[in-house]
Scaffold this motif. Structure first.
Motif, PDB file in Angstrom:
ATOM      1  N   ILE A 112       0.862  -1.199   0.000  1.00 33.44           N
ATOM      2  CA  ILE A 112       0.000   0.000   0.000  1.00 33.44           C
ATOM      3  C   ILE A 112       0.893   1.243   0.000  1.00 33.44           C
ATOM      4  CG2 ILE A 112      -1.710   1.306   1.335  1.00 33.44           C
ATOM      5  CD1 ILE A 112      -3.099  -1.159   0.536  1.00 33.44           C
ATOM      6  N   SER A 113       1.887   1.255   0.883  1.00 32.73           N
ATOM      7  CA  SER A 113       2.796   2.411   0.966  1.00 32.73           C
ATOM      8  C   SER A 113       3.467   2.677  -0.372  1.00 32.73           C
ATOM      9  CB  SER A 113       3.855   2.173   2.044  1.00 32.73           C
ATOM     10  OG  SER A 113       3.259   2.086   3.308  1.00 32.73           O
ATOM     11  N   SER A 114       3.846   1.635  -1.064  1.00 31.85           N
ATOM     12  CA  SER A 114       4.485   1.768  -2.368  1.00 31.85           C
ATOM     13  C   SER A 114       3.564   2.463  -3.365  1.00 31.85           C
ATOM     14  CB  SER A 114       4.889   0.387  -2.881  1.00 31.85           C
ATOM     15  OG  SER A 114       5.374   0.469  -4.182  1.00 31.85           O
ATOM     16  N   GLN A 115       2.318   2.058  -3.410  1.00 33.74           N
ATOM     17  CA  GLN A 115       1.354   2.679  -4.330  1.00 33.74           C
ATOM     18  C   GLN A 115       1.069   4.124  -3.936  1.00 33.74           C
ATOM     19  OE1 GLN A 115       0.401   1.482  -7.254  1.00 33.74           O
ATOM     20  NE2 GLN A 115       1.773  -0.191  -6.726  1.00 33.74           N
ATOM     21  N   ILE A 116       1.041   4.389  -2.650  1.00 35.38           N
ATOM     22  CA  ILE A 116       0.804   5.760  -2.192  1.00 35.38           C
ATOM     23  C   ILE A 116       1.976   6.658  -2.566  1.00 35.38           C
ATOM     24  CG2 ILE A 116       0.591   7.189  -0.111  1.00 35.38           C
ATOM     25  CD1 ILE A 116      -1.332   5.017   0.952  1.00 35.38           C
ATOM     26  N   ARG A 117       3.193   6.146  -2.485  1.00 33.00           N
ATOM     27  CA  ARG A 117       4.359   6.926  -2.930  1.00 33.00           C
ATOM     28  C   ARG A 117       4.206   7.300  -4.406  1.00 33.00           C
ATOM     29  NH1 ARG A 117       7.253   3.199   0.371  1.00 33.00           N
ATOM     30  NH2 ARG A 117       7.798   1.889  -1.401  1.00 33.00           N
ATOM     31  N   ILE A 118       3.761   6.362  -5.211  1.00 31.99           N
ATOM     32  CA  ILE A 118       3.561   6.624  -6.640  1.00 31.99           C
ATOM     33  C   ILE A 118       2.494   7.695  -6.842  1.00 31.99           C
ATOM     34  CG2 ILE A 118       2.683   5.613  -8.804  1.00 31.99           C
ATOM     35  CD1 ILE A 118       4.059   2.960  -7.843  1.00 31.99           C
ATOM     36  N   ILE A 119       1.397   7.590  -6.112  1.00 31.17           N
ATOM     37  CA  ILE A 119       0.314   8.576  -6.242  1.00 31.17           C
ATOM     38  C   ILE A 119       0.802   9.956  -5.831  1.00 31.17           C
ATOM     39  CG2 ILE A 119      -1.918   9.307  -5.296  1.00 31.17           C
ATOM     40  CD1 ILE A 119      -2.676   6.294  -5.199  1.00 31.17           C
ATOM     41  N   ILE A 120       1.478  10.054  -4.701  1.00 30.35           N
ATOM     42  CA  ILE A 120       1.939  11.358  -4.221  1.00 30.35           C
ATOM     43  C   ILE A 120       2.915  11.985  -5.209  1.00 30.35           C
ATOM     44  CG2 ILE A 120       3.271  12.533  -2.421  1.00 30.35           C
ATOM     45  CD1 ILE A 120       1.901  10.661  -0.391  1.00 30.35           C
ATOM     46  N   CYS A 121       3.839  11.220  -5.730  1.00 26.97           N
ATOM     47  CA  CYS A 121       4.778  11.767  -6.724  1.00 26.97           C
ATOM     48  C   CYS A 121       4.047  12.206  -7.981  1.00 26.97           C
ATOM     49  CB  CYS A 121       5.860  10.752  -7.053  1.00 26.97           C
ATOM     50  SG  CYS A 121       7.114  10.605  -5.764  1.00 26.97           S
ATOM     51  N   LYS A 122       3.066  11.438  -8.393  1.00 29.76           N
ATOM     52  CA  LYS A 122       2.307  11.773  -9.614  1.00 29.76           C
ATOM     53  C   LYS A 122       1.502  13.062  -9.428  1.00 29.76           C
ATOM     54  CE  LYS A 122       0.638  10.680 -13.704  1.00 29.76           C
ATOM     55  NZ  LYS A 122       1.443  10.625 -14.893  1.00 29.76           N
ATOM     56  N   ILE A 123       0.840  13.212  -8.292  1.00 27.77           N
ATOM     57  CA  ILE A 123       0.001  14.396  -8.101  1.00 27.77           C
ATOM     58  C   ILE A 123       0.821  15.633  -7.748  1.00 27.77           C
ATOM     59  CG2 ILE A 123      -2.017  13.036  -7.423  1.00 27.77           C
ATOM     60  CD1 ILE A 123      -1.534  14.048  -4.525  1.00 27.77           C
ATOM     61  N   SER A 124       2.010  15.453  -7.193  1.00 27.03           N
ATOM     62  CA  SER A 124       2.781  16.600  -6.704  1.00 27.03           C
ATOM     63  C   SER A 124       3.085  17.611  -7.802  1.00 27.03           C
ATOM     64  CB  SER A 124       4.066  16.138  -6.032  1.00 27.03           C
ATOM     65  OG  SER A 124       4.944  15.572  -6.971  1.00 27.03           O
ATOM     66  N   CYS A 125       3.281  17.156  -9.012  1.00 25.29           N
ATOM     67  CA  CYS A 125       3.598  18.096 -10.088  1.00 25.29           C
ATOM     68  C   CYS A 125       2.373  18.900 -10.532  1.00 25.29           C
ATOM     69  CB  CYS A 125       4.250  17.379 -11.262  1.00 25.29           C
ATOM     70  SG  CYS A 125       3.221  16.143 -12.041  1.00 25.29           S
TER      71      CYS A 125
END
Length: 183
Positions: free
Chosen positions: A98-111
């Motif tokens: 779950i943490s791995s997928q959340i890292r991906i989401i946060i990086c994707k939305i941050s821009c």
């Protein structure tokens, strides 16, 4: 998305993704508002969170962050701080998948997030970094590095555009002070 059946929830996420990515003449304002009203992101991050749903919903989170930013220069409700908080809370308390997928989401939305939303993201990052620093958390450090790169790309664009108006402070450096403290 409220079903206990994972296959039905996956179908719902795929359906939303199809509507978001459709080339047809779709009213994105309506999709945006429906996702907010139906609390789609809260359901994805709720008690029945699942890594497969998160993997398939990255584009939903990105759409919500990006669409608000690009919406005819009108501020809609904005990407909710509540969702940023839920992402962080789940990052800390859930299984590594779950943490791995959340890292991906946060990086994707941050821009795509506005400056104020990036600041909220960064404040949450500062709050959790002390908890994780004691652990040898290589994935967190890698994530922090990627997030900082994404946020600094945005900051550079804003700084170049508004060079004479901006006074840089520590908050504008996003994750750099956190990385420095970890090292």
């Amino acid at each position: 998305l409220q079903s206990d059946n994972l296959e039905k929830r996956i179908y719902a996420v795929n359906y939303i993704n199809d509507k978001i990515s459709s080339k047809e003449n779709i009213n994105h304002d309506l999709i945006y508002k429906l996702i907010l009203e139906e609390q789609v992101m809260q359901l994805l991050l709720g008690d029945n969170i699942h890594d497969e749903l998160l993997k398939r919903s990255v584009s939903i989170f990105a759409f919500m962050a990006k669409y608000n930013k690009d919406s005819h220069n009108n501020e809609l409700e904005g990407f909710p701080d509540e969702i940023i908080d839920l992402l962080w809370d789940n990052y800390l308390s859930k299984h590594e998948s779950i943490s791995s997928q959340i890292r991906i989401i946060i990086c994707k939305i941050s821009c795509y997030l506005s400056y104020n939303k990036k600041q909220h993201l960064y404040k949450r990052l500062q709050n959790i970094s002390n908890q994780l620093r004691m652990e040898s958390h290589e994935a967190y450090f890698s994530f922090l590095t990627q997030l900082t790169k994404e946020c600094l790309k945005y900051a550079k664009k804003i700084h170049i555009k508004h060079y004479n108006e901006i006074k840089t402070n520590e908050n504008d450096l996003f994750g750099i002070p956190v990385i420095y403290n970890i090292i």
